[in-house]
Motif scaffolding. Sequence first.
Motif, PDB file in Angstrom:
ATOM      1  N   CYS A 201      -8.836  -8.969   7.267  1.00 47.34           N
ATOM      2  CA  CYS A 201      -7.910  -7.880   6.952  1.00 47.34           C
ATOM      3  C   CYS A 201      -8.384  -6.656   7.728  1.00 47.34           C
ATOM      4  O   CYS A 201      -9.500  -6.643   8.265  1.00 47.34           O
ATOM      5  CB  CYS A 201      -7.870  -7.606   5.444  1.00 47.34           C
ATOM      6  SG  CYS A 201      -9.497  -7.376   4.705  1.00 47.34           S
TER       7      CYS A 201
ATOM      8  N   ALA B 272       2.186  -6.713  -2.315  1.00 46.90           N
ATOM      9  CA  ALA B 272       3.025  -7.203  -1.217  1.00 46.90           C
ATOM     10  C   ALA B 272       2.307  -7.150   0.127  1.00 46.90           C
ATOM     11  O   ALA B 272       2.624  -7.922   1.046  1.00 46.90           O
ATOM     12  CB  ALA B 272       4.310  -6.382  -1.149  1.00 46.90           C
ATOM     13  N   ASN B 273       1.325  -6.266   0.258  1.00 52.07           N
ATOM     14  CA  ASN B 273       0.630  -6.073   1.537  1.00 52.07           C
ATOM     15  C   ASN B 273      -0.660  -6.875   1.660  1.00 52.07           C
ATOM     16  O   ASN B 273      -1.335  -6.790   2.700  1.00 52.07           O
ATOM     17  CB  ASN B 273       0.334  -4.590   1.748  1.00 52.07           C
ATOM     18  CG  ASN B 273       1.577  -3.782   2.034  1.00 52.07           C
ATOM     19  OD1 ASN B 273       2.609  -4.331   2.407  1.00 52.07           O
ATOM     20  ND2 ASN B 273       1.494  -2.463   1.857  1.00 52.07           N
TER      21      ASN B 273
ATOM     22  N   GLY C  77       3.452  -2.504  -4.268  1.00 51.61           N
ATOM     23  CA  GLY C  77       3.340  -2.429  -2.816  1.00 51.61           C
ATOM     24  C   GLY C  77       2.018  -2.966  -2.314  1.00 51.61           C
ATOM     25  O   GLY C  77       1.953  -3.633  -1.270  1.00 51.61           O
ATOM     26  N   TRP C  78       0.959  -2.675  -3.026  1.00 60.29           N
ATOM     27  CA  TRP C  78      -0.357  -3.220  -2.652  1.00 60.29           C
ATOM     28  C   TRP C  78      -0.324  -4.741  -2.650  1.00 60.29           C
ATOM     29  O   TRP C  78      -0.813  -5.384  -1.715  1.00 60.29           O
ATOM     30  CB  TRP C  78      -1.432  -2.747  -3.639  1.00 60.29           C
ATOM     31  CG  TRP C  78      -1.790  -1.311  -3.553  1.00 60.29           C
ATOM     32  CD1 TRP C  78      -1.485  -0.426  -2.561  1.00 60.29           C
ATOM     33  CD2 TRP C  78      -2.549  -0.573  -4.519  1.00 60.29           C
ATOM     34  NE1 TRP C  78      -2.008   0.822  -2.842  1.00 60.29           N
ATOM     35  CE2 TRP C  78      -2.673   0.759  -4.039  1.00 60.29           C
ATOM     36  CE3 TRP C  78      -3.133  -0.893  -5.736  1.00 60.29           C
ATOM     37  CZ2 TRP C  78      -3.346   1.750  -4.738  1.00 60.29           C
ATOM     38  CZ3 TRP C  78      -3.811   0.090  -6.443  1.00 60.29           C
ATOM     39  CH2 TRP C  78      -3.918   1.398  -5.949  1.00 60.29           C
TER      40      TRP C  78
ATOM     41  N   PRO D  51       4.955  -0.757   3.715  1.00 64.03           N
ATOM     42  CA  PRO D  51       5.077  -2.054   4.408  1.00 64.03           C
ATOM     43  C   PRO D  51       4.351  -2.133   5.748  1.00 64.03           C
ATOM     44  O   PRO D  51       4.090  -3.234   6.246  1.00 64.03           O
ATOM     45  CB  PRO D  51       6.597  -2.199   4.595  1.00 64.03           C
ATOM     46  CG  PRO D  51       7.203  -1.397   3.494  1.00 64.03           C
ATOM     47  CD  PRO D  51       6.271  -0.217   3.316  1.00 64.03           C
ATOM     48  N   LYS D  52       3.994  -0.999   6.346  1.00 66.43           N
ATOM     49  CA  LYS D  52       3.280  -1.043   7.629  1.00 66.43           C
ATOM     50  C   LYS D  52       1.919  -1.743   7.497  1.00 66.43           C
ATOM     51  O   LYS D  52       1.339  -2.162   8.497  1.00 66.43           O
ATOM     52  CB  LYS D  52       3.095   0.371   8.188  1.00 66.43           C
ATOM     53  CG  LYS D  52       2.143   1.254   7.387  1.00 66.43           C
ATOM     54  CD  LYS D  52       2.110   2.674   7.925  1.00 66.43           C
ATOM     55  CE  LYS D  52       1.201   3.574   7.110  1.00 66.43           C
ATOM     56  NZ  LYS D  52       1.237   4.981   7.547  1.00 66.43           N
ATOM     57  N   TRP D  53       1.416  -1.846   6.249  1.00 65.98           N
ATOM     58  CA  TRP D  53       0.132  -2.515   6.015  1.00 65.98           C
ATOM     59  C   TRP D  53       0.303  -3.963   5.560  1.00 65.98           C
ATOM     60  O   TRP D  53      -0.660  -4.592   5.148  1.00 65.98           O
ATOM     61  CB  TRP D  53      -0.684  -1.739   4.979  1.00 65.98           C
ATOM     62  CG  TRP D  53      -1.027  -0.344   5.404  1.00 65.98           C
ATOM     63  CD1 TRP D  53      -0.534   0.821   4.895  1.00 65.98           C
ATOM     64  CD2 TRP D  53      -1.941   0.029   6.441  1.00 65.98           C
ATOM     65  NE1 TRP D  53      -1.076   1.900   5.546  1.00 65.98           N
ATOM     66  CE2 TRP D  53      -1.944   1.441   6.507  1.00 65.98           C
ATOM     67  CE3 TRP D  53      -2.754  -0.683   7.327  1.00 65.98           C
ATOM     68  CZ2 TRP D  53      -2.719   2.147   7.412  1.00 65.98           C
ATOM     69  CZ3 TRP D  53      -3.541   0.016   8.236  1.00 65.98           C
ATOM     70  CH2 TRP D  53      -3.513   1.418   8.271  1.00 65.98           C
ATOM     71  N   LYS D  54       1.500  -4.495   5.648  1.00 63.22           N
ATOM     72  CA  LYS D  54       1.758  -5.856   5.173  1.00 63.22           C
ATOM     73  C   LYS D  54       0.864  -6.868   5.903  1.00 63.22           C
ATOM     74  O   LYS D  54       0.786  -6.888   7.131  1.00 63.22           O
ATOM     75  CB  LYS D  54       3.227  -6.231   5.384  1.00 63.22           C
ATOM     76  CG  LYS D  54       3.621  -7.549   4.709  1.00 63.22           C
ATOM     77  CD  LYS D  54       5.120  -7.773   4.776  1.00 63.22           C
ATOM     78  CE  LYS D  54       5.528  -9.051   4.063  1.00 63.22           C
ATOM     79  NZ  LYS D  54       5.228  -8.996   2.621  1.00 63.22           N
ATOM     80  N   GLY D  55       0.170  -7.701   5.121  1.00 66.49           N
ATOM     81  CA  GLY D  55      -0.720  -8.711   5.668  1.00 66.49           C
ATOM     82  C   GLY D  55      -2.036  -8.171   6.182  1.00 66.49           C
ATOM     83  O   GLY D  55      -2.829  -8.914   6.780  1.00 66.49           O
ATOM     84  N   LYS D  56      -2.315  -6.886   5.930  1.00 69.00           N
ATOM     85  CA  LYS D  56      -3.526  -6.260   6.479  1.00 69.00           C
ATOM     86  C   LYS D  56      -4.481  -5.719   5.411  1.00 69.00           C
ATOM     87  O   LYS D  56      -5.535  -5.186   5.751  1.00 69.00           O
ATOM     88  CB  LYS D  56      -3.131  -5.109   7.411  1.00 69.00           C
ATOM     89  CG  LYS D  56      -2.299  -5.541   8.601  1.00 69.00           C
ATOM     90  CD  LYS D  56      -1.922  -4.346   9.466  1.00 69.00           C
ATOM     91  CE  LYS D  56      -1.100  -4.775  10.683  1.00 69.00           C
ATOM     92  NZ  LYS D  56      -0.731  -3.620  11.527  1.00 69.00           N
TER      93      LYS D  56
END
Length: 339
Positions: free
Chosen positions: A214, A192-193, A189-190, A151-156
């Motif tokens: 990004c 979601a991010n 997870g990908w 999740p630390k990469w969410k939106g990135k």
Amino acid sequence: MTFWKTALCAGAFGVATLAQAQPAPAAVTVYSSRIENLLKPTLDQYTQQTGVKINLLTDRGGSLSERLAAEGKSSPADVLITVDMGNLHNAAERGLLRRIESPMLNANVPANFRDPQGRWYGLSQRERTIFYAPGRVQPGQLSTYEDLADPKWKGKLCLRTGKQTYTQSLVAMMIAKHGVPKAEAIAKGWVANLAGDVFTNDNSLLKAIAAGQCDVGIANTYYYGRILSREPDFGNSVKLFWANPGANQGGAHVNLSGAGVTANAKNPEGARKLLEWLSSEGVQTAYTHGTFESPINTKAKADPIVQAWGKFTPSPLNAADIGSHQAEAIRLLDRVGYR
């Protein structure tokens, strides 16, 4: 003296006539999904060296396999050259490629980059790894493909569409490495991010990182090389990170362009000789320079742009094993909503 002169002249004339009468080497017909202007100069060089004419037909990899299947025994094709280990595996499993015995190919092509049954051989490496914006991401923050699901990469995160074979092969590698449940969790997870919509090509993805859409993404290295060859300063905006460094992390994913002799080849011997030549050290250098792929033959030198990226640990997984999970990867991508 006149008699012997006449006899010698007649003998010499006869030898010349016999030499002229020798049949030309049989042509080799190649079906290829590689870009024609990248492949044809190499094939023309083969013709100049050997006298063997190459008949070249280019199309998309999937279309060529369908064409081979439809043509059956009447197909004129001797060689299939295509990209992506999934395409190579599928062509072999459909019975479109034949097993060949070649000590030279076995010596030139590492075991994990060829079919264990000898139906196809890699001809160039296409590494798929992580790219990042140096102003917004530090190399120490990066590690593995798996970590990009955190999740630390969410939106990135920028990714290429799941409809593309390169994405499918990366996920197939995850399945071969981790099994379906864990690979599915990673792909979820990908998704979601994601920073936005997926990209139809890696060139646009890399440009999006540079533009700040990004911070990090996954792409094939040769797209990066193409951009750098035209825009050397692009390396200040986007940098390469070799994913999964070290054997304990599993190594970076390596896709392939490769080739095999077709099941209904009319000139299988000529086809085998062409593949052996394409895998040789000197030809490998020419085959990959300007394409920004890595040579499959470890003795060949990579393009200087590629060399500048440094050495990396490739995944030791066999390309055929990864290719065998391609259909499963497509279903997985659909389940997690990776479009």
